[in-house]
Write a protein that holds these residues in place. Sequence first.
Motif, short mmCIF file in Angstrom:
data_model
loop_
_atom_site.label_atom_id
_atom_site.label_comp_id
_atom_site.label_asym_id
_atom_site.label_seq_id
_atom_site.Cartn_x
_atom_site.Cartn_y
_atom_site.Cartn_z
N HIS A 93 -12.34 69.96 55.74
CA HIS A 93 -12.96 71.28 55.94
C HIS A 93 -12.30 72.32 55.04
CE1 HIS A 93 -15.45 69.99 59.31
NE2 HIS A 93 -14.39 69.36 59.78
N GLN A 94 -11.88 71.88 53.87
CA GLN A 94 -11.26 72.81 52.93
C GLN A 94 -11.38 72.26 51.52
OE1 GLN A 94 -7.08 73.12 53.98
NE2 GLN A 94 -6.55 71.26 52.86
N VAL A 95 -11.03 73.13 50.56
CA VAL A 95 -10.90 72.72 49.16
C VAL A 95 -9.44 72.91 48.77
CG1 VAL A 95 -11.45 73.37 46.78
CG2 VAL A 95 -13.27 73.16 48.47
N ASN A 96 -8.89 71.91 48.12
CA ASN A 96 -7.52 71.94 47.63
C ASN A 96 -7.53 71.96 46.11
OD1 ASN A 96 -5.29 69.94 46.40
ND2 ASN A 96 -4.37 71.04 48.11
N TRP A 97 -6.69 72.82 45.53
CA TRP A 97 -6.46 72.82 44.08
C TRP A 97 -4.96 72.97 43.87
CZ3 TRP A 97 -7.14 71.35 39.46
CH2 TRP A 97 -6.79 72.09 38.33
N GLY A 98 -4.31 71.87 43.50
CA GLY A 98 -2.87 71.90 43.37
C GLY A 98 -2.38 70.85 42.40
N GLY A 99 -1.11 70.98 41.99
CA GLY A 99 -0.58 70.04 41.02
C GLY A 99 0.94 69.95 41.10
N LEU A 100 1.46 68.91 40.43
CA LEU A 100 2.89 68.64 40.42
C LEU A 100 3.29 68.10 39.06
CD1 LEU A 100 3.30 66.79 43.85
CD2 LEU A 100 4.00 69.15 43.34
N ALA A 101 4.58 68.11 38.80
CA ALA A 101 5.13 67.42 37.64
C ALA A 101 5.22 65.92 37.93
CB ALA A 101 6.50 67.97 37.28
N ASN A 102 5.19 65.15 36.87
CA ASN A 102 5.24 63.70 37.01
C ASN A 102 6.70 63.24 37.13
OD1 ASN A 102 4.93 60.94 36.90
ND2 ASN A 102 4.18 60.88 34.80
N HIS A 103 7.00 62.59 38.25
CA HIS A 103 8.33 62.00 38.45
C HIS A 103 8.20 60.50 38.75
CE1 HIS A 103 10.81 65.66 38.34
NE2 HIS A 103 9.75 66.25 38.85
N GLY A 104 7.14 59.90 38.23
CA GLY A 104 6.90 58.49 38.48
C GLY A 104 5.61 58.21 39.22
N GLY A 105 4.94 59.29 39.68
CA GLY A 105 3.65 59.14 40.33
C GLY A 105 3.75 58.99 41.83
N GLY A 106 2.66 59.39 42.53
CA GLY A 106 2.55 59.18 43.96
C GLY A 106 3.66 59.82 44.76
N VAL A 107 4.26 59.03 45.64
CA VAL A 107 5.28 59.55 46.56
C VAL A 107 6.51 60.06 45.81
CG1 VAL A 107 6.39 57.31 46.92
CG2 VAL A 107 6.50 59.06 48.71
N LEU A 108 6.78 59.51 44.63
CA LEU A 108 7.94 59.97 43.86
C LEU A 108 7.77 61.43 43.43
CD1 LEU A 108 8.58 56.83 41.61
CD2 LEU A 108 9.83 57.53 43.67
N ASP A 109 6.53 61.81 43.10
CA ASP A 109 6.29 63.21 42.73
C ASP A 109 6.54 64.13 43.91
OD1 ASP A 109 5.54 62.13 40.32
OD2 ASP A 109 3.39 62.41 40.63
N TYR A 110 6.11 63.73 45.10
CA TYR A 110 6.29 64.57 46.29
C TYR A 110 7.76 64.58 46.72
CZ TYR A 110 1.28 65.12 46.70
OH TYR A 110 -0.02 65.47 46.46
N ASN A 111 8.44 63.46 46.57
CA ASN A 111 9.86 63.43 46.93
C ASN A 111 10.68 64.39 46.09
OD1 ASN A 111 9.38 61.49 48.87
ND2 ASN A 111 10.07 59.78 47.62
N SER A 112 10.22 64.64 44.84
CA SER A 112 10.96 65.53 43.95
C SER A 112 10.96 66.97 44.44
CB SER A 112 10.35 65.46 42.54
OG SER A 112 9.08 66.10 42.51
N LEU A 113 10.04 67.30 45.35
CA LEU A 113 9.94 68.68 45.83
C LEU A 113 11.18 69.11 46.61
CD1 LEU A 113 6.21 68.72 46.98
CD2 LEU A 113 7.17 69.64 44.87
N SER A 114 11.94 68.15 47.11
CA SER A 114 13.16 68.49 47.85
C SER A 114 14.39 68.57 46.96
CB SER A 114 13.40 67.45 48.95
OG SER A 114 13.59 66.15 48.39
N SER A 115 14.20 68.36 45.65
CA SER A 115 15.31 68.36 44.70
C SER A 115 15.38 69.69 43.96
CB SER A 115 15.16 67.21 43.70
OG SER A 115 16.04 67.37 42.61
N LEU A 116 16.46 70.42 44.13
CA LEU A 116 16.63 71.67 43.40
C LEU A 116 16.69 71.43 41.90
CD1 LEU A 116 17.13 74.72 43.33
CD2 LEU A 116 19.56 74.25 43.68
N GLN A 117 17.36 70.36 41.50
CA GLN A 117 17.47 70.04 40.08
C GLN A 117 16.10 69.81 39.46
OE1 GLN A 117 19.89 66.60 39.25
NE2 GLN A 117 19.87 66.92 37.03
N ALA A 118 15.25 69.06 40.15
CA ALA A 118 13.90 68.82 39.65
C ALA A 118 13.09 70.11 39.63
CB ALA A 118 13.20 67.77 40.50
N ALA A 119 13.21 70.92 40.67
CA ALA A 119 12.44 72.16 40.75
C ALA A 119 12.79 73.13 39.64
CB ALA A 119 12.65 72.81 42.11
#
Length: 237
Positions: free
Chosen positions: A81-107
């Motif tokens: 029931h919504q539209v999403n428009w978002g993106g991330l940097a590539n850290h290996g794809g999939g769950v690895l990209d999302y896991n990087s969100l908790s890394s200050l160094q990556a951010a």
Amino acid sequence: MTALPANPLANNGIIVGDETFQIHSRHVYFPSAANKNKIGVSIHITVDAITTHSRENFLNFFALQVNFNNNTAAHGGFQSHQVNWGGLANHGGGVLDYNSLSSLQAAQVDILKIQNAPDEIRNQPFDYVVGKEYIYEIKRLGREKFSAGQEVKVIGGGVPVTPTVERNLYVWEFTVTPADGNGPSLRSVLYNSAPCFDFFCVWNEIRNNEDQRTSWSNPSYTQENGTVVTPTDWSRF
């Protein structure tokens, strides 16, 4: 690899899903369009079938994705029931990209490449109509400057980071409009250092195996010089 029909506006070019809803691949890309710098792409989509149970209880994401030429990617489209428009940097794809969100160094590195809009812009309420044809469009607009010393996040839920340099990022717009001009439309943005994207695809992210099916037209993409091209081929992966 399959040839597309001649009419680029008819929403009959590609079907993702089949009568048994058991296909092996739910991604479609356009080989002749790959590795070419692009500043825009549009495609028609119809959600042909989805059960109420699936729509209300699972994430079903029907998306247009672009891969920017700075090792980041973004995708936009219908969720329940919504539209999403978002993106991330590539850290290996999939769950690895999302896991990087908790890394200050990556951010600290990623924020120089990509910044999502606030969550209320990244995720906006939208009730698509099953069987109705819509147009997704991604395009590059102008640039926006972000001052050094301001605390920001790559995406909501990520760690805060304070860039030490001014950033001058391109505004990348995602819109959803009804093909017949009747009904609500939607606009969202994100920010990226990349002037172009070199790859795009469409996909269904289906979390359960019920009656989900979408139809997609052959797309049109815009090159850096303003030339609009309609790909002549597509393939699943």
